[in-house]
Scaffold this active site. Structure first.
Site, mmCIF file in Angstrom:
data_model
loop_
_atom_site.group_PDB
_atom_site.id
_atom_site.type_symbol
_atom_site.label_atom_id
_atom_site.label_comp_id
_atom_site.label_asym_id
_atom_site.label_seq_id
_atom_site.Cartn_x
_atom_site.Cartn_y
_atom_site.Cartn_z
ATOM 1 N N CYS A 126 0.819 -1.210 0.000
ATOM 2 C CA CYS A 126 0.000 0.000 0.000
ATOM 3 C C CYS A 126 0.859 1.268 0.000
ATOM 4 C CB CYS A 126 -0.983 -0.031 1.173
ATOM 5 S SG CYS A 126 -2.415 1.030 0.894
ATOM 6 N N HIS A 152 -3.097 -5.504 0.910
ATOM 7 C CA HIS A 152 -2.513 -5.654 2.249
ATOM 8 C C HIS A 152 -2.472 -7.118 2.690
ATOM 9 C CE1 HIS A 152 -2.471 -1.470 3.829
ATOM 10 N NE2 HIS A 152 -3.554 -1.280 3.114
ATOM 11 N N GLU A 183 -0.825 -8.372 4.969
ATOM 12 C CA GLU A 183 -0.740 -8.442 6.427
ATOM 13 C C GLU A 183 -2.118 -8.385 7.081
ATOM 14 O OE1 GLU A 183 -0.207 -5.771 4.671
ATOM 15 O OE2 GLU A 183 -0.576 -3.925 5.780
#
Ligand SMILES: Nc1ncnc2c1ncn2[C@@H]1O[C@H](COP(=O)(O)OP(=O)(O)O)[C@@H](O)[C@H]1O
Lengths: 222, 577, 75, 75
Positions: free
Chosen positions: A86, A194, A196
């Site tokens: 990002c 993302h 994560e």
């Protein structure tokens, strides 16, 4: 295995990224943007998502000129791994470590939702744990994810197999549906989604975990 | 610099009634200076003093074994059990309106509303972990609605997304009664260690009063006064300099404040909201039974030639006021310099019960502090009971599928994805249930427990029968939490009504509070914080009464949450009467 | 000393914001708007004696992303 | 026909972007940058014969947010 995560004053996915790295077995050190060196022995630098400088001027522009940026570039030149989701991707483009730039989403709106990505390239530590062509669900959350580069650069990225992830349905106008790209030595990965945010079942999906695991395996094997 | 003379027009322009001005004369025994008049008007306007609502707010249930701190501070505090290391935790939450500013400039109004509520939460020492927003707009085809919806939603997202707090719920409604007065209610919740909550009461004489955060400009000078006035055709003239939100600065202010609190340097702290410097300083002094002396020459400003009056009334955002342990001043300053924020000693606590404001070597205000804080008029406004609603005409028979189609195709019942997707719902990595059905859920970081959030009200029920409508709003919030598998803990309310000087409107207010109080008592969901927004009227026509209820629940074991993993072959049950 | 810097997307780089403005103007009934490009205007107050070269360096290093943007300085 | 519209925040309105840019330039070693204000520059290609009044209407209704921004038209 050691990861350093850069912390800019407005970063807000730095902790999330640390959790994901730790989950894959990394020791994580947070590194303040005013530092000019990285701690010794860092294997991978995480450039986190969020709004490093409020997205003022251009997303990632000010972070790319912060004091730590020099050490980040040196680390990459030495062949170190760098991962930027990002805003991290935007910063890596602004530093010139990855080609191209990220413009405002085609629909002009911020978009937060989970999208399907196709793994286009498994020849990198980041993507080795996926299968070629595998479709994974990863959240996006950005206002400026509309990847652009000149036609020559796009041809090179495709030709050299450096498009790591592509949207199954492009949400933001990105050229050729590009969601993430690798550097020439395949050790720097920038991507708008993302991973994560998709590392444990409680988050609603775990398709992102393989990225961190793949990187850990590559480091162990090395 | 000479200040303007006090005239009846000037007094009226400050929203003070002649009898209120008489009261000021009685308190200070002389004519106030211009700056003092500004200070009184800020302290006494509806927004800060709750002069029309206080009497009724006192009737609400605010206590319970789970409550650590009820209304009166920046936000309410409720116990939620231990973290992974065994430290007791608390959830800190509140909801607040930014209705008038959002109508004038939707993006910035909504954005600064979000900023204000986040500041309320981290001022108490909690890191914000969840946000919600409850929005009411006029008819979709009203000429102003489209622009308001776009601006407000982008403004909320622009601030919350950049700040880095997941938006986990809210409401969007459309109704003609909001054509001239949209409602923007923003909620935020944070988590703190229960043993390190920070309060606003100053303590200790001769301690530095420190100004933190962004510089002061002329933003919103006159804004707090505006929140107490109805809109009419002259709205353009009443427009104060609009406040612009700066989430990047707020994020740094939050990090710096939490870092500073961890050093033990903070004695007391208060965010600068409406009429920033005035309200925050008076509140810190009053709660600590101390006086405050401010030296405005030390206030960081971003505009030239600002007067004492302007500085005292400025609503510039992303600022805080703090009383500091003098032994830790250098350490505290270093934290703020690390985050590139302003840090300035602007005054000190004093033993005498005075609020003294000095600027350019001249005393611009010298007022009795505790009296200033507590002297705001309190009204028992006349009210009349809401008459029973007209009997509705029988509903024409309709094909159930057609009826369903028109319901889910209607602006009020269609999916909210077009709003929710503009908000970051997952930042912080602990979002377990996203907005979409009932409330949202986050995991309490590092544990297997969760917090559930919801915001609800059905204004037409409240309009039809304020008592029952008030109960219903609480009951709906309760059900939404239970439907997530959460045990409801406590409530915050955002009471949006029309002009309280009209007995019919005041009757709606009184009735709704009665209903809300009854329901919160019955369901053991005490009200720990809240906000009142009155005068939501344009050209004499008020909004439907809209007491938004925000509620928080605790999920003891996230593995047993209700997750909506609906699959074929399951049985559907209808519960209740 | 006042300096103005104009930053525009280079020709050929798609401009989603400009495009949206063009579309919106059309919807609002303004006919004949054929193209819209949206850029940035940066007004700075710099020290007396700041040179052209210094302002150029500011543009190259921060104010413009020369991969996609061009800039013009007025001093 | 080319039209340029400059949109700037009004004086006194906080400009967080400009402030961040000013700070960044300082950190990068450019001394003496006292203030930075960031605005928008809109270049349009409009039909021949579009009047001043029409462009003004575009500004009032869309291009500028006149609550906080002022604009200047160059035709
Ligand atoms: N402004 C908003 N911001 C975030 N979430 C919202 C907003 N408006 C509605 N939602 C979410 O969309 C879902 C549907 O809204 P609604 O129909 O009002 O909810 P409910 O399920 O409580 O009846 C809920 O999860 C709600 O929290």
């Amino acid at each position: 295995m050691k990861a350093a995560i850069l912390v800019f004053p407005g970063s807000n996915c730095d902790r999330d990224l640390a959790v994901a790295f730790r989950g894959a077995g990394f020791d994580v050190t947070m590194v303040w943007h005013k530092e000019t060196t990285l701690p010794d022995g860092i294997d991978v630098v995480g450039v986190p998502g969020g709004f490093s400088y409020g997205d003022y001027l251009r997303c990632g522009a000010i972070a790319a000129r912060s004091p730590i940026a020099g050490a980040l570039a040196d680390h990459a030149v030495r062949g170190g791994y760098v991962f930027g989701p990002c805003n991290g991707f935007q910063i890596l483009c602004e530093t010139g470590m990855l080609p191209g730039a990220l413009l405002r989403n085609a629909g002009l709106k911020y978009i937060c939702r989970t999208v399907a990505l196709r793994v286009e390239e498994t020849e990198s530590a980041f993507t080795a744990a996926y299968k070629q062509g595998q479709v994974i669900d990863i959240p996006i959350a950005h206002h400026d994810g509309n990847y652009t580069a000149d036609p020559e650069t796009l041809r090179r990225l495709e030709g050299e197999g450096r498009v790591a992830f592509r949207y199954v349905v492009t949400p933001n106008g990105a050229a050729d549906g590009i969601a993430g790209i690798l550097s020439e030595n395949r050790r720097v990965l920038g991507m708008m989604p993302h991973p994560e945010r998709a590392c444990d079942a409680m988050q609603g999906g775990t398709d992102g975990a393989a990225l961190f695991k793949g990187l850990a395996q590559a480091l162990v094997a090395a | 610099m000479t200040e303007p003379a006090i005239t009846p027009d000037l007094i009226a322009a400050h929203g003070l009634k002649p009898e209120e001005y008489e009261r000021i004369l009685g308190i200070i025994g002389r004519e106030p200076s211009f700056t003092e008049l500004g200070i009184f008007s800020a302290m006494w306007n509806e927004h800060c003093s709750y002069k029309s609502s206080k009497k009724w707010l006192r009737t609400l249930p605010t206590e319970g074994p789970q409550v650590i701190c009820g209304p009166g501070e920046n936000a309410g505090v409720v116990a939620i059990g231990p973290d992974a290391d065994g430290h007791e935790l608390a959830v800190v939450f509140k909801m607040e309106s930014h209705n008038h500013p959002s109508y004038i400039e939707p993006y910035q109004g909504a954005s600064t509303g979000m900023g204000g509520i986040l500041r309320d939460v981290f001022t108490m020492g909690a890191r914000p972990v969840a946000a919600m927003n409850a929005l009411s707009f006029g008819r979709p085809d009203h000429p102003k609605t489209r622009q308001l919806v776009h601006g407000v939603v982008e403004g909320i997202g622009g601030y919350a997304n950049a700040f880095g707090v997941p938006t986990l719920g809210g409401e969007v409604r459309f109704h003609a009664s909001y054509d001239g007065n949209c409602l923007v209610n923003a909620f935020a919740a944070g988590i703190a260690r229960a043993d390190s909550i920070f309060y606003s009461a100053a303590s200790g004489v001769g301690r530095p009063v420190v100004y933190l955060g962004a510089k002061t400009g002329r933003d919103g000078v006159g804004g707090a006064t505006m929140a107490s006035a109805e809109f009419d055709d002259t709205i353009e003239d009443k427009r104060p300099t609009v406040q612009v939100g700066d989430p990047f600065t707020e994020k740094r202010l939050m990090e710096a404040t939490l870092e500073l609190m961890a050093t033990g340097a903070v004695v007391s702290i208060q965010d600068m909201g409406a009429a920033g410097l005035t309200c925050s300083a008076v509140e810190m002094g009053d709660k600590g039974k101390l006086g405050i002396r401010l030296d405005l020459d030390a206030v960081p400003v971003r505009e030239t030639a600002m007067t004492a009056y302007e500085m005292m009334l400025s609503e510039s955002q992303e600022r805080m006021l703090m009383v500091l342990d003098p032994a830790k001043e250098a350490e505290a300053r270093a934290v703020f310099e690390k985050w590139d924020l302003d840090f300035a000693v602007v005054g000190e606590t004093i033993a005498e019960d005075r609020f003294v404001v000095v600027h350019g070597g001249e005393v611009r205000a010298d007022l009795p502090l505790s009296t200033l804080a507590s002297s705001a008029p309190e009204y028992d406004r006349p009210w009349e009971e809401t008459p029973p609603p007209a009997i509705l005409a029988p509903i024409p028979a309709a094909d159930p599928i057609d009826a369903l189609r028109s319901l889910i195709g209607s602006p009020n019942y269609c999916a909210r994805d077009w709003v929710v997707q503009q908000y970051d719902t997952q930042v912080m990595g602990d979002s377990v249930a996203l907005p979409g059905l009932d409330g949202g859920v986050i995991r309490i970081h590092g544990t297997n427990r969760g917090l559930a959030f919801t915001a609800d009200v059905t204004p037409r029920y409240v309009a039809a029968n304020p008592v029952e409508g008030g109960k219903q709003a609480v009951a709906e919030a309760y059900r939404n939490l239970v439907a997530k598998g959460a045990r409801p803990l406590a409530t915050t309310d955002n009471l949006n009504f029309g002009n309280p000087e009209k007995p019919a409107i005041m009757g709606q207010f009184v009735g709704a509070l009665d209903g809300i109080g009854q329901a919160c008592r019955a369901l053991d969901m005490p009200i720990v914080s809240g906000n009142v927004s009155l005068y939501n009227e344009t050209d004499g026509s008020g909004i439907d009464p809209t007491p938004t209820i925000g509620a928080v629940g605790l999920i003891e074991d996230l593995d047993r949450r209700i997750a909506w993993d609906v699959s074929q072959g399951l049985i559907a049950l209808l519960l209740g009467e | 000393m006042k300096v103005r810097v104009e930053v525009m997307l280079k020709d050929g780089v798609l401009d989603p914001q400009g495009e949206a403005v063009r579309h919106a103007l059309g919807t609002m009934g303004f006919a004949g708007v054929e193209s819209v490009r949206q850029g940035k205007l940066i007004e700075m107050d710099v020290a007396e004696g700041t040179t052209d070269a210094e302002v150029k360096a500011m543009c190259e290093r921060l104010l413009a992303n020369t991969v996609i943007e061009s800039y013009r300085i007025e001093m």
